[in-house]
Each structure stands twice: as C-alpha cells, then as structure tokens.
Design a protein around this motif. Sequence first.
Motif, PDB file in Angstrom:
ATOM      1  N   THR A  92       0.929  -1.159  -0.069  1.00 20.57           N
ATOM      2  CA  THR A  92       0.061  -0.204   0.002  1.00 20.57           C
ATOM      3  C   THR A  92       1.010   1.160  -0.019  1.00 20.57           C
ATOM      4  O   THR A  92       2.020   1.085   0.485  1.00 20.57           O
ATOM      5  N   GLN A  93       0.388   2.254  -0.544  1.00 19.26           N
ATOM      6  CA  GLN A  93       1.112   3.420  -0.597  1.00 19.26           C
ATOM      7  C   GLN A  93       0.394   4.560   0.190  1.00 19.26           C
ATOM      8  O   GLN A  93       0.929   5.728   0.154  1.00 19.26           O
ATOM      9  N   LEU A  94      -0.586   4.109   0.866  1.00 18.00           N
ATOM     10  CA  LEU A  94      -1.432   4.774   1.882  1.00 18.00           C
ATOM     11  C   LEU A  94      -0.494   5.002   3.043  1.00 18.00           C
ATOM     12  O   LEU A  94       0.049   4.191   3.977  1.00 18.00           O
ATOM     13  N   PRO A  95      -0.346   6.336   3.725  1.00 20.45           N
ATOM     14  CA  PRO A  95       0.190   6.386   5.178  1.00 20.45           C
ATOM     15  C   PRO A  95      -0.479   6.080   6.002  1.00 20.45           C
ATOM     16  O   PRO A  95      -1.968   5.963   5.816  1.00 20.45           O
ATOM     17  N   SER A  96      -0.071   5.763   7.132  1.00 22.96           N
ATOM     18  CA  SER A  96      -0.786   5.449   8.368  1.00 22.96           C
ATOM     19  C   SER A  96      -1.611   6.700   8.935  1.00 22.96           C
ATOM     20  O   SER A  96      -1.025   7.905   8.705  1.00 22.96           O
ATOM     21  N   SER A  97      -2.670   6.431   9.452  1.00 18.68           N
ATOM     22  CA  SER A  97      -3.483   7.647  10.027  1.00 18.68           C
ATOM     23  C   SER A  97      -4.292   7.304  11.339  1.00 18.68           C
ATOM     24  O   SER A  97      -4.747   6.196  11.391  1.00 18.68           O
ATOM     25  N   ILE A  98      -4.067   7.930  12.198  1.00 16.86           N
ATOM     26  CA  ILE A  98      -5.146   7.927  13.449  1.00 16.86           C
ATOM     27  C   ILE A  98      -6.506   7.947  13.089  1.00 16.86           C
ATOM     28  O   ILE A  98      -7.433   7.295  13.732  1.00 16.86           O
ATOM     29  N   GLN A  99      -6.980   9.073  12.168  1.00 14.78           N
ATOM     30  CA  GLN A  99      -8.104   9.211  11.726  1.00 14.78           C
ATOM     31  C   GLN A  99      -8.585   8.344  10.580  1.00 14.78           C
ATOM     32  O   GLN A  99      -7.817   8.037   9.659  1.00 14.78           O
ATOM     33  N   PRO A 100      -9.865   7.712  10.610  1.00 13.28           N
ATOM     34  CA  PRO A 100     -10.209   6.947   9.472  1.00 13.28           C
ATOM     35  C   PRO A 100     -10.660   7.643   8.252  1.00 13.28           C
ATOM     36  O   PRO A 100     -10.666   8.857   8.267  1.00 13.28           O
ATOM     37  N   VAL A 101     -10.681   6.936   7.127  1.00 14.29           N
ATOM     38  CA  VAL A 101     -11.349   7.431   6.126  1.00 14.29           C
ATOM     39  C   VAL A 101     -12.718   7.026   6.044  1.00 14.29           C
ATOM     40  O   VAL A 101     -13.144   6.131   6.195  1.00 14.29           O
ATOM     41  N   ARG A 102     -13.654   8.154   5.830  1.00 13.78           N
ATOM     42  CA  ARG A 102     -14.815   7.957   6.093  1.00 13.78           C
ATOM     43  C   ARG A 102     -15.531   7.910   4.558  1.00 13.78           C
ATOM     44  O   ARG A 102     -15.189   8.825   3.668  1.00 13.78           O
ATOM     45  N   ALA A 103     -16.261   7.041   4.408  1.00 12.82           N
ATOM     46  CA  ALA A 103     -17.073   6.857   3.069  1.00 12.82           C
ATOM     47  C   ALA A 103     -18.511   6.625   3.197  1.00 12.82           C
ATOM     48  O   ALA A 103     -18.963   5.996   3.849  1.00 12.82           O
ATOM     49  N   THR A 104     -19.405   7.565   2.399  1.00 12.94           N
ATOM     50  CA  THR A 104     -20.668   7.365   2.568  1.00 12.94           C
ATOM     51  C   THR A 104     -21.247   7.520   1.077  1.00 12.94           C
ATOM     52  O   THR A 104     -20.599   8.043   0.045  1.00 12.94           O
ATOM     53  N   THR A 105     -22.418   6.992   0.797  1.00 15.80           N
ATOM     54  CA  THR A 105     -23.074   7.169  -0.454  1.00 15.80           C
ATOM     55  C   THR A 105     -24.317   8.356  -0.353  1.00 15.80           C
ATOM     56  O   THR A 105     -24.975   7.999   0.419  1.00 15.80           O
ATOM     57  N   THR A 106     -24.257   9.168  -1.553  1.00 14.11           N
ATOM     58  CA  THR A 106     -25.270  10.233  -1.354  1.00 14.11           C
ATOM     59  C   THR A 106     -25.567  10.303  -2.889  1.00 14.11           C
ATOM     60  O   THR A 106     -24.532  10.738  -3.486  1.00 14.11           O
ATOM     61  N   ARG A 107     -26.806  10.351  -3.104  1.00 12.97           N
ATOM     62  CA  ARG A 107     -27.387  10.792  -4.299  1.00 12.97           C
ATOM     63  C   ARG A 107     -26.693  10.080  -5.624  1.00 12.97           C
ATOM     64  O   ARG A 107     -26.345  10.482  -6.438  1.00 12.97           O
ATOM     65  N   GLY A 108     -26.177   8.721  -5.403  1.00 13.21           N
ATOM     66  CA  GLY A 108     -25.656   7.687  -6.354  1.00 13.21           C
ATOM     67  C   GLY A 108     -23.992   8.204  -6.325  1.00 13.21           C
ATOM     68  O   GLY A 108     -23.384   7.983  -7.454  1.00 13.21           O
ATOM     69  N   ARG A 109     -23.634   8.957  -5.600  1.00 11.88           N
ATOM     70  CA  ARG A 109     -22.034   9.518  -5.741  1.00 11.88           C
ATOM     71  C   ARG A 109     -21.642   8.884  -4.456  1.00 11.88           C
ATOM     72  O   ARG A 109     -22.284   8.797  -3.368  1.00 11.88           O
ATOM     73  N   VAL A 110     -20.276   8.823  -4.364  1.00 11.99           N
ATOM     74  CA  VAL A 110     -19.574   8.281  -3.248  1.00 11.99           C
ATOM     75  C   VAL A 110     -19.020   9.606  -2.575  1.00 11.99           C
ATOM     76  O   VAL A 110     -18.058  10.122  -3.363  1.00 11.99           O
ATOM     77  N   GLU A 111     -19.036   9.908  -1.163  1.00 12.79           N
ATOM     78  CA  GLU A 111     -18.430  10.912  -0.536  1.00 12.79           C
ATOM     79  C   GLU A 111     -17.185  10.321   0.256  1.00 12.79           C
ATOM     80  O   GLU A 111     -17.238   9.466   1.059  1.00 12.79           O
ATOM     81  N   LEU A 112     -16.073  10.611   0.086  1.00  9.31           N
ATOM     82  CA  LEU A 112     -14.761  10.036   0.606  1.00  9.31           C
ATOM     83  C   LEU A 112     -14.133  10.951   1.335  1.00  9.31           C
ATOM     84  O   LEU A 112     -13.719  11.980   0.747  1.00  9.31           O
ATOM     85  N   ARG A 113     -14.152  11.223   2.796  1.00 15.97           N
ATOM     86  CA  ARG A 113     -13.450  12.205   3.516  1.00 15.97           C
ATOM     87  C   ARG A 113     -12.117  11.720   4.004  1.00 15.97           C
ATOM     88  O   ARG A 113     -12.012  10.697   4.613  1.00 15.97           O
ATOM     89  N   LEU A 114     -11.152  12.112   3.760  1.00 16.20           N
ATOM     90  CA  LEU A 114      -9.861  11.806   3.819  1.00 16.20           C
ATOM     91  C   LEU A 114      -9.279  12.423   5.053  1.00 16.20           C
ATOM     92  O   LEU A 114      -9.419  13.933   5.386  1.00 16.20           O
ATOM     93  N   PRO A 115      -8.324  12.032   5.823  1.00 17.01           N
ATOM     94  CA  PRO A 115      -7.651  12.657   6.909  1.00 17.01           C
ATOM     95  C   PRO A 115      -6.314  12.960   6.423  1.00 17.01           C
ATOM     96  O   PRO A 115      -5.520  13.779   7.180  1.00 17.01           O
ATOM     97  N   TRP A 116      -6.077  13.093   4.966  1.00 14.18           N
ATOM     98  CA  TRP A 116      -4.966  13.721   4.465  1.00 14.18           C
ATOM     99  C   TRP A 116      -5.061  14.769   3.443  1.00 14.18           C
ATOM    100  O   TRP A 116      -6.131  14.443   2.846  1.00 14.18           O
ATOM    101  N   LEU A 117      -4.239  15.384   3.102  1.00 15.66           N
ATOM    102  CA  LEU A 117      -4.502  16.265   1.809  1.00 15.66           C
ATOM    103  C   LEU A 117      -4.112  15.565   0.633  1.00 15.66           C
ATOM    104  O   LEU A 117      -2.987  14.798   0.732  1.00 15.66           O
ATOM    105  N   VAL A 118      -4.727  15.648  -0.457  1.00 17.39           N
ATOM    106  CA  VAL A 118      -4.196  14.817  -1.536  1.00 17.39           C
ATOM    107  C   VAL A 118      -2.949  15.138  -2.005  1.00 17.39           C
ATOM    108  O   VAL A 118      -2.234  14.446  -2.402  1.00 17.39           O
ATOM    109  N   ARG A 119      -2.408  16.504  -2.114  1.00 15.95           N
ATOM    110  CA  ARG A 119      -1.197  16.894  -2.342  1.00 15.95           C
ATOM    111  C   ARG A 119      -0.312  16.039  -1.569  1.00 15.95           C
ATOM    112  O   ARG A 119       1.195  15.980  -2.237  1.00 15.95           O
ATOM    113  N   ASP A 120      -0.311  15.667  -0.429  1.00 17.21           N
ATOM    114  CA  ASP A 120       0.471  14.875   0.338  1.00 17.21           C
ATOM    115  C   ASP A 120       0.535  13.525   0.055  1.00 17.21           C
ATOM    116  O   ASP A 120       1.409  12.810   0.644  1.00 17.21           O
TER     117      ASP A 120
END
Length: 174
Positions: A92-120
């Motif tokens: 895996t290339q994902l860094p470890s994190s104390i906070q989880p990735v939160r994923a929900t489905t809304t209106r046929g879309r996936v909402e993915l809340r990350l504990p990291w900035l994408v640029r990192d």
Amino acid sequence: MPGVLCRVVTVLVAAVALAGCGITDTDALPAGQPVQGGLTENSNQLLRVYFVTQEGVWPVSRPAPAGNRLQRAMDALLVGPTADERARGLITQLPSSIQPVRATTTRGRVELRLPWLVRDLRPVAVSQLVCTAAAADVGDDPVVEVIEPAMDQPWPVRCDETGSVVPAAQGASS
C-alpha cells in the motif's frame, strides 16, 4: 546450369517455408470447467480492495462482513495487504493515520472524507482510495467526491478502466 540450380534452390526454400514447422491443425480440446471465484456482478460476499504492484493498482477480493460495504472496503484498504498478498508483491502507498477514511453514498455518488491532503499523497495512493470506493457496489461508474481536511469543495473524480483517477467529466461513460 547455374540458373537451373538457382531455380531449384528457390523452389526448395519456398517449399520448406510453406511446409511450416510440421505442426498439424487440431480441433478444440476440452479444458475443463471455467475458473470460479473472485468478484462477479452478483457477488455480495466479497469486497474489492485495491493495492499496489510495480505496474500500478491491483484489485484483491476480501470477505464482505455484514454492514456498510463501502465503509468496510475502505477499512480493509487501510488495514493493508495480508501476509499472503504481501508475499505476492502487493503493498500500500497509503500513510498510516489515526483518523479513518469516512465513506458514504449520497445521491448515487460516493463521498470520501480523507484524513490527509491529496497533495501529500502519491498518485497511486489516491488511485487506491478512489478505485476501492468506486468498486464497493454503489452503482456503475460512480463519481467519487474526495473531500480533504478543512476543505469545503469536493473533488469529483472517477476510477477509469486502468485503475487511475480521472476527473469525473473525463471518466463518464458515453
């Protein structure tokens, strides 16, 4: 005489070339039953989680415990590859994190809340996240809205057929 010899040699070379290697045609041979297992369209017992190989992201099947399939897939991704998967070269290339990735489905879309900035994150790590979220049985070719910490505006993307993240408009099926 040299002209005749040249023609004879030419005819012999052509005959050998046309004869091929001596393998004759055969009919189709039975190969047994098709391979079974892995993910199918109707499979509710497996999740697809994306890890990394030297060639890019690679899906693996995981048992799907009861509950929110999308969140379970993201949790399995964050745990990382099993010992057997690591032995096959998956990482895996994902860094470890104390906070989880939160994923929900809304209106046929996936909402993915990350504990990291994408640029990192490395691009392949973003592909792991987006492709795992997109494969979690939420519909065909879903838009994944990536939301970074302290950001209000989501980043709408899709996982394309190569396992890469593309802008939602670019990855849309026509």
